[in-house]
Design a protein around this motif. Structure first.
Motif, PDB file in Angstrom:
ATOM      1  N   ASN A 115       0.858  -1.181   0.000  1.00 26.49           N
ATOM      2  CA  ASN A 115       0.000   0.000   0.000  1.00 26.49           C
ATOM      3  C   ASN A 115       0.905   1.246   0.000  1.00 26.49           C
ATOM      4  N   LEU A 116       1.132   1.798  -1.175  1.00 33.16           N
ATOM      5  CA  LEU A 116       1.995   2.976  -1.314  1.00 33.16           C
ATOM      6  C   LEU A 116       1.227   4.272  -1.111  1.00 33.16           C
ATOM      7  N   LEU A 117      -0.081   4.216  -1.263  1.00 30.78           N
ATOM      8  CA  LEU A 117      -0.892   5.429  -1.183  1.00 30.78           C
ATOM      9  C   LEU A 117      -1.166   5.834   0.269  1.00 30.78           C
ATOM     10  N   TRP A 118      -1.496   4.869   1.090  1.00 33.98           N
ATOM     11  CA  TRP A 118      -1.794   5.090   2.507  1.00 33.98           C
ATOM     12  C   TRP A 118      -2.780   6.248   2.719  1.00 33.98           C
ATOM     13  N   ARG A 119      -3.833   6.225   1.932  1.00 34.00           N
ATOM     14  CA  ARG A 119      -4.927   7.198   2.031  1.00 34.00           C
ATOM     15  C   ARG A 119      -4.489   8.641   1.821  1.00 34.00           C
ATOM     16  N   ASP A 120      -3.345   8.837   1.231  1.00 36.48           N
ATOM     17  CA  ASP A 120      -2.911  10.191   0.878  1.00 36.48           C
ATOM     18  C   ASP A 120      -3.377  10.452  -0.552  1.00 36.48           C
ATOM     19  N   PHE A 121      -4.538  11.077  -0.686  1.00 33.77           N
ATOM     20  CA  PHE A 121      -5.143  11.303  -1.995  1.00 33.77           C
ATOM     21  C   PHE A 121      -4.760  12.657  -2.587  1.00 33.77           C
ATOM     22  N   VAL A 131      -6.252   6.003  -9.229  1.00 40.36           N
ATOM     23  CA  VAL A 131      -6.927   4.941  -8.485  1.00 40.36           C
ATOM     24  C   VAL A 131      -7.899   4.256  -9.427  1.00 40.36           C
ATOM     25  N   THR A 132      -8.152   2.984  -9.182  1.00 42.32           N
ATOM     26  CA  THR A 132      -9.015   2.207 -10.067  1.00 42.32           C
ATOM     27  C   THR A 132      -9.807   1.182  -9.265  1.00 42.32           C
ATOM     28  N   MET A 150      -9.334   6.849 -12.113  1.00 41.20           N
ATOM     29  CA  MET A 150      -9.433   8.261 -11.729  1.00 41.20           C
ATOM     30  C   MET A 150      -8.040   8.838 -11.484  1.00 41.20           C
ATOM     31  N   ASP A 151      -7.802  10.051 -12.014  1.00 38.58           N
ATOM     32  CA  ASP A 151      -6.586  10.780 -11.681  1.00 38.58           C
ATOM     33  C   ASP A 151      -6.895  11.614 -10.443  1.00 38.58           C
ATOM     34  N   LEU A 152      -6.194  11.360  -9.349  1.00 37.17           N
ATOM     35  CA  LEU A 152      -6.474  12.053  -8.094  1.00 37.17           C
ATOM     36  C   LEU A 152      -6.166  13.550  -8.160  1.00 37.17           C
ATOM     37  N   TYR A 153      -5.413  13.975  -9.159  1.00 34.84           N
ATOM     38  CA  TYR A 153      -5.086  15.400  -9.284  1.00 34.84           C
ATOM     39  C   TYR A 153      -6.355  16.237  -9.394  1.00 34.84           C
ATOM     40  N   SER A 154      -7.304  15.800 -10.204  1.00 39.05           N
ATOM     41  CA  SER A 154      -8.539  16.557 -10.414  1.00 39.05           C
ATOM     42  C   SER A 154      -9.782  15.747 -10.124  1.00 39.05           C
ATOM     43  N   ARG A 155      -9.613  14.474  -9.728  1.00 38.76           N
ATOM     44  CA  ARG A 155     -10.714  13.530  -9.531  1.00 38.76           C
ATOM     45  C   ARG A 155     -11.437  13.234 -10.853  1.00 38.76           C
ATOM     46  N   CYS A 222     -11.944  -0.979   2.488  1.00 37.56           N
ATOM     47  CA  CYS A 222     -12.404  -0.204   1.333  1.00 37.56           C
ATOM     48  C   CYS A 222     -12.017   1.266   1.437  1.00 37.56           C
ATOM     49  N   TRP A 223     -11.757   1.770   2.648  1.00 34.96           N
ATOM     50  CA  TRP A 223     -11.437   3.188   2.813  1.00 34.96           C
ATOM     51  C   TRP A 223     -10.053   3.522   2.292  1.00 34.96           C
ATOM     52  N   ASP A 224      -9.219   2.528   2.052  1.00 38.22           N
ATOM     53  CA  ASP A 224      -7.916   2.791   1.447  1.00 38.22           C
ATOM     54  C   ASP A 224      -8.066   3.258  -0.003  1.00 38.22           C
ATOM     55  N   ASN A 225      -9.249   3.043  -0.577  1.00 38.20           N
ATOM     56  CA  ASN A 225      -9.539   3.521  -1.934  1.00 38.20           C
ATOM     57  C   ASN A 225     -10.776   4.414  -1.894  1.00 38.20           C
ATOM     58  N   ALA A 226     -10.824   5.286  -0.886  1.00 40.43           N
ATOM     59  CA  ALA A 226     -12.031   6.060  -0.600  1.00 40.43           C
ATOM     60  C   ALA A 226     -12.443   6.992  -1.734  1.00 40.43           C
ATOM     61  N   ALA A 227     -11.485   7.535  -2.469  1.00 36.16           N
ATOM     62  CA  ALA A 227     -11.831   8.462  -3.549  1.00 36.16           C
ATOM     63  C   ALA A 227     -12.665   7.770  -4.621  1.00 36.16           C
ATOM     64  N   MET A 228     -12.282   6.549  -4.960  1.00 41.99           N
ATOM     65  CA  MET A 228     -13.045   5.819  -5.964  1.00 41.99           C
ATOM     66  C   MET A 228     -14.379   5.334  -5.405  1.00 41.99           C
TER      67      MET A 228
END
Length: 288
Positions: A115-121, A131-132, A150-155, A222-228
């Motif tokens: 997990n490289l993202l660690w909820r840092d969106f 994210v996918t 999704m590109d997290l830069y602009s969602r 599931c919250w580790d991919n909360a943006a998607m």
């Protein structure tokens, strides 16, 4: 109800055989099947679809009480007993329930990435963090599967694919669309859950070919991919549940319009200071 039982198994057995076994007339079954549905039946079908979506979204971890809480929070008023009956009728059982069997969790967990993202969106430029994920859309009598990137830069949703089967091809097509639209950049991370499709050798090789680094959510989180997950929740509430699509073509057309016309270009997003994803990118590019 016998007629409902027959309808649930028409893909496995002939109607004539099932009518004979259950002691009902074929003409009665067809009249029942073709008759307009009552408000009660229509509501039950809609709620059953919501239950299935919620069950899958939380990776089979939720039973009737928690699914009821989720649905009530989304504005779909229902009781625990009502949801429990629907789950029982459809054989839906939480992971901690007796005799639980959910194939996706029984497989050996190979090709799991850290997990490289660690909820840092957060991100300060495009093509830094994508994210996918896959979501399920119930259309009349079958599932339609939607994979998105999704590109997290602009969602912004930069890649997506629809199919009636959930395969590596589905997610690879969505990722290829994203690559065709945006290209890639050194250090690009793509985050997903641990679904079997995202751990398949063909998908892993595809990302390696494009020098994309994989990141994965922790097991059952599931919250580790909360943006998607947030995007899927909006899609379901703002489109799918409101339309109750009766055909695959209708659903495909509606989803295309939602993603490409409404969400990407019109829907204001709090992460973008109230701008739509496209507006945010255009504004940032102009300022640069």
């Amino acid at each position: 109800m016998k007629y409902a039982l027959i309808l649930d198994h028409v893909s496995q057995y002939s109607v004539n055989l099932m009518c004979d076994v259950l002691g009902v007339h074929r003409s009665g079954f067809y009249r029942w099947r073709d008759a307009p549905k009552s408000q009660r039946e229509t509501r039950k079908e809609k709620v059953a679809s919501l239950v299935k979506d919620t069950y899958e979204a939380f990776e089979a971890a939720y039973g009737a009480p928690r699914i009821t809480q989720e649905l009530n929070a989304l504005g779909h008023k229902c009781s625990v007993n009502y949801i429990a009956r629907i789950m029982q009728e459809r054989g839906i059982l939480a992971r901690n329930g007796k005799a639980f069997n959910y194939g996706g969790h029984a497989l050996t967990m190979h090709n799991v990435a850290d997990n490289l993202l660690w909820r840092d969106f957060s991100t300060d430029r495009p093509n830094q963090k994508w994210v996918t994920d896959i979501t399920y859309v119930w259309v009349r009598k079958e599932w339609l599967y939607l994979a998105t990137v999704m590109d997290l830069y602009s969602r912004r949703i930069i890649g997506w694919s629809l199919d009636t089967s959930m395969t590596e091809r589905l997610i690879t097509q969505a990722m290829q669309m994203a690559i065709d639209a945006r290209g890639t950049a050194p250090g690009l991370i793509v985050h997903s859950d641990r679904g079997t499709q995202y751990r398949s050798n063909s998908y892993v090789s595809f990302l390696e070919k494009h020098e994309i680094t994989r990141s994965m959510s922790r097991k059952g989180n599931c919250w580790d991919n909360a943006a998607m997950e947030s995007f899927f929740a909006r899609l379901k509430v703002e489109l799918i549940y409101a339309k109750c699509y009766q055909s695959i073509e209708e659903a495909k057309s509606g989803i295309f319009g939602y993603i490409e016309i409404f969400y990407n270009r019109k829907r204001r997003h709090s992460a973008n200071d109230g701008l739509s994803p496209v507006e945010f990118e255009e504004t940032a590019a102009f300022a640069a």
